[in-house]
Enzyme design. Structure first.
Site, short mmCIF file in Angstrom:
data_model
loop_
_atom_site.label_atom_id
_atom_site.label_comp_id
_atom_site.label_asym_id
_atom_site.label_seq_id
_atom_site.Cartn_x
_atom_site.Cartn_y
_atom_site.Cartn_z
N LYS A 5 0.68 -1.78 0.01
CA LYS A 5 0.07 0.34 -0.34
C LYS A 5 0.96 1.27 0.30
O LYS A 5 2.14 1.01 0.47
CB LYS A 5 -1.06 0.05 1.16
CG LYS A 5 -1.49 1.21 1.33
CD LYS A 5 -3.45 0.85 0.93
CE LYS A 5 -4.30 2.14 0.60
NZ LYS A 5 -3.64 3.08 -0.75
N LYS B 240 4.51 2.45 9.05
CA LYS B 240 3.52 3.18 9.06
C LYS B 240 1.82 2.43 9.62
O LYS B 240 0.95 1.86 10.33
CB LYS B 240 3.05 3.88 8.30
CG LYS B 240 2.01 4.99 8.65
CD LYS B 240 2.16 6.69 7.36
CE LYS B 240 2.96 6.90 7.21
NZ LYS B 240 2.71 7.86 6.14
N LYS C 168 5.35 2.34 -2.61
CA LYS C 168 5.26 3.71 -2.94
C LYS C 168 5.86 4.36 -4.33
O LYS C 168 6.83 3.11 -4.78
CB LYS C 168 6.51 4.43 -2.00
CG LYS C 168 5.70 6.00 -1.83
CD LYS C 168 4.58 6.56 -0.62
CE LYS C 168 4.42 7.83 -0.76
NZ LYS C 168 3.83 8.10 0.49
N THR D 168 -5.45 12.84 7.13
CA THR D 168 -4.28 12.80 7.23
C THR D 168 -4.21 13.36 8.74
O THR D 168 -4.02 13.31 10.04
CB THR D 168 -3.41 13.16 5.99
OG1 THR D 168 -3.80 12.05 5.41
CG2 THR D 168 -1.89 13.44 6.65
N ASN E 116 -2.52 19.11 1.19
CA ASN E 116 -4.79 18.50 1.31
C ASN E 116 -3.66 18.95 3.03
O ASN E 116 -4.84 18.89 3.63
CB ASN E 116 -3.86 17.31 0.36
CG ASN E 116 -5.40 16.77 1.53
OD1 ASN E 116 -5.02 16.03 2.70
ND2 ASN E 116 -6.43 16.39 0.59
N SER F 254 -7.45 5.41 3.56
CA SER F 254 -7.85 4.15 2.73
C SER F 254 -7.74 2.67 2.66
O SER F 254 -8.37 2.20 2.17
CB SER F 254 -6.06 4.94 2.52
OG SER F 254 -5.91 6.22 1.43
P1 NAD Z 1 -0.20 18.42 -1.61
O1 NAD Z 1 1.21 18.05 -2.75
O2 NAD Z 1 -0.90 18.83 -1.40
O3 NAD Z 1 1.12 19.44 -1.42
C1 NAD Z 1 2.49 20.12 -0.57
C2 NAD Z 1 2.30 21.59 -0.01
O4 NAD Z 1 3.93 21.52 0.10
C3 NAD Z 1 1.79 22.26 -0.58
O5 NAD Z 1 1.14 23.15 -0.02
C4 NAD Z 1 3.64 22.99 -0.93
O6 NAD Z 1 3.42 24.52 -1.63
C5 NAD Z 1 3.98 22.62 -0.52
N1 NAD Z 1 5.57 22.74 -0.49
C6 NAD Z 1 6.43 22.29 -1.75
N2 NAD Z 1 7.73 22.44 -1.46
C7 NAD Z 1 7.81 23.52 -0.18
C8 NAD Z 1 9.35 23.98 0.83
N3 NAD Z 1 10.32 23.52 -0.16
N4 NAD Z 1 8.89 24.18 1.55
C9 NAD Z 1 7.20 24.82 2.29
N5 NAD Z 1 6.07 24.27 1.91
C10 NAD Z 1 6.39 23.45 0.01
O7 NAD Z 1 0.84 17.05 -0.19
P2 NAD Z 1 0.42 16.15 0.51
O8 NAD Z 1 -0.26 15.94 0.32
O9 NAD Z 1 -0.54 17.69 1.87
O10 NAD Z 1 1.61 16.06 0.94
C11 NAD Z 1 2.30 16.96 2.09
C12 NAD Z 1 2.94 16.00 2.73
O11 NAD Z 1 2.26 14.97 3.83
C13 NAD Z 1 4.05 14.57 1.79
O12 NAD Z 1 5.42 14.77 2.74
C14 NAD Z 1 2.97 14.15 1.60
O13 NAD Z 1 4.05 12.50 2.08
C15 NAD Z 1 2.02 13.88 3.52
N6 NAD Z 1 1.48 12.53 4.13
C16 NAD Z 1 -0.12 13.03 3.20
C17 NAD Z 1 -0.84 12.16 3.33
C18 NAD Z 1 -2.25 12.85 1.86
O14 NAD Z 1 -2.67 12.13 2.77
N7 NAD Z 1 -2.33 13.80 1.89
C19 NAD Z 1 -0.84 11.39 3.73
C20 NAD Z 1 0.12 10.52 4.35
C21 NAD Z 1 1.59 11.69 4.70
#
Ligand code: NAD
Length: 430
Positions: free
Chosen positions: A80, A104, A116, A200, A231, A361
């Site tokens: 996953k 996790k 991944k 999340t 997100n 999920s």
């Molecule tokens: P996303 O694409 O929705 O958002 C990413 C955000 O990070 C954007 O606002 C972008 O502008 C910002 N960003 C990128 N580079 C940056 C920087 N150098 N400094 C500051 N901000 C920056 O992604 P997401 O889904 O919100 O995921 C963010 C993190 O959370 C990732 O590490 C992801 O693996 C983790 N995560 C997300 C989920 C999920 O369900 N969305 C679940 C588990 C973990």
């Protein structure tokens, strides 16, 4: 190199590769739980590494994009993990994220393994039609390795429910099956789960609230800075604001917005929609700073919610928060982690803090298998139970063994994976 790739490449000074960093946490845990070196070698080796070059005719011309799917471990259930579209999504990063997913799923105790995927390109440079072509090309390359009982994909950085919809459609067109459970984070109309979009962040809020209660702290006195407004970051900003925390800073890839009196995340979101960045909401008491400033601001809780490798040996000295809630995956290098532990900063690790996403999920996958859909209340309640149970187990281990939350989480996760490996006879040589 694009501007995004340059800024991403600039934050890679750890002496360890991303995969070595995760392996360090895993090795420490395996040592602590008494796994032999031979067994450790087996459990730390990814089961399969799939790579491909996606040849896509884009509006900018023909492109050859490196694409990956790493299947780390499936001893506890089907693989996953999400698919990331980012210029930095190389094999080392995808391996690290796949290993993190396995740990996790074990920590939160859902019957899934870890994988991944990634495509190395900058989605901000392409329009919607090109992103759809790239998404479909990924599935054409990887479909033999995916499936509801094999490996279940999902969104990650810069991939969305809409992209999951295209990927599902491509997969079902190729295989001729109806199989919504091969991918999660889908639009509701295609079999997505209610509550997945906020899961999340909501999961992290349950964990933080449990910690805050345990420490006898008052949310009304806690100031929060959040790096990343996607997100994960934007939703947790709204939830914590509603719960009485003061959001003193928000950032995205373009800059930081800071107001010691507190920001209203809904207003910031509106401004970002219109102006392209959180800094578009500057004015009144809110000042715009550069992107890296967020980490060094005076606050109680720092939430990295953007990318990996953000808190490192070279910048950890400037961090003033006493609590770090890791919503991003692998945001802290092991070197920085050790320094934070010495300074008594509590780090609530990614493998628990952001596990709400994979938990819902998992719920989505269960609903797809049953073709029977739950209400928002059911999803919310089950998510809460899962997060609080995992937190209670983790907290008990932290206190019983006097270790950090990360060490305790890796011990719990690796113990469960190790037991499943042993029961399957995966360590035996035949
Ligand atoms: P996303 O694409 O929705 O958002 C990413 C955000 O990070 C954007 O606002 C972008 O502008 C910002 N960003 C990128 N580079 C940056 C920087 N150098 N400094 C500051 N901000 C920056 O992604 P997401 O889904 O919100 O995921 C963010 C993190 O959370 C990732 O590490 C992801 O693996 C983790 N995560 C997300 C989920 C999920 O369900 N969305 C679940 C588990 C973990």
């Amino acid at each position: 190199m694009t501007a995004a790739a340059q800024s991403a490449a600039a934050v890679r000074p750890s002496t360890m590769s991303p995969f070595e960093q995760v392996k360090k946490h895993i090795t420490d845990a395996l040592d602590a739980i008494g796994v032999t070196d031979a067994e450790a070698e087996i459990v730390m080796t990814p089961n399969a590494i799939r790579d491909a070059t996606l040849e896509v005719e884009t509006k900018k011309g023909p492109r050859k994009l490196p694409a990956y799917r790493v299947q780390f471990n499936n001893a506890r259930g089907p693989y996953k993990g999400g698919i990331r579209f980012h210029p930095n999504a190389d094999l080392e990063e995808v391996k690290a994220l796949a290993a993190t997913m396995a740990v996790k799923c074990a920590v939160i105790d859902v019957p899934l393994g870890g994988a991944k995927g990634g495509v190395a390109f900058d989605p901000k440079e392409y329009d919607r039609d090109d992103i759809e072509k790239i998404s479909r090309a990924y599935i054409r390359a990887m479909h033999p390795y995916l499936g509801i009982d094999i490996d279940i994909a999902a969104p990650d950085v810069y991939t969305t429910p809409e992209i999951m919809g295209w990927m599902l459609d491509e997969y079902e067109t190729i295989t001729g099956k109806n199989e919504p459970g091969m991918i999660t984070g889908k639009p509701l109309v295609l079999g997505g789960s209610v509550g997945r979009d906020t899961a999340t962040a909501q999961g992290a809020v349950h964990v933080l609230q449990a910690y805050v209660r345990e420490q006898d702290l008052d949310p009304n006195n806690l100031r929060v800075a959040i790096q990343g407004f996607g997100n994960a970051g934007s939703v947790i900003a709204k939830l914590l604001h509603e719960a009485g925390y003061t959001i003193i800073a928000l950032s995205d890839s373009k800059g930081t917005l800071h107001d010691t009196n507190g920001l209203d995340p809904d207003r910031v979101e509106e401004a970002k929609k219109a102006g392209g960045s959180v800094t578009a909401a500057a004015g009144g008491g809110a000042e715009a700073l550069d992107g890296t400033a967020i980490l060094a601001l005076d606050c109680d809780i720092l939430i990295p919610a953007a990318l990996d490798n953000q808190i490192r040996e070279d910048n950890v000295g400037s961090i003033r928060a006493k609590i770090i809630l890791e919503l991003a995956n692998n945001p802290t290098t092991p070197e920085a982690d050790a320094i934070l532990a010495e300074r008594d900063v509590t780090v609530i690790p990614d493998v628990l803090a952001n596990a709400g996403g994979v938990t819902v999920s998992y719920f989505e996958w269960v609903q797809n298998r049953q073709q029977y859909y739950w209400t928002k209340e059911e999803v919310d309640e089950r998510l809460k139970q899962k997060m609080l149970a995992a937190y209670a187990t983790l907290s008990a281990r932290v206190h019983a063994e006097s270790v950090s939350y990360r060490d305790a989480a890796y011990r719990i996760g690796m113990e469960r994976i190790h037991r499943a490996m042993a029961q399957r006879g995966r360590y035996e040589t035949h």
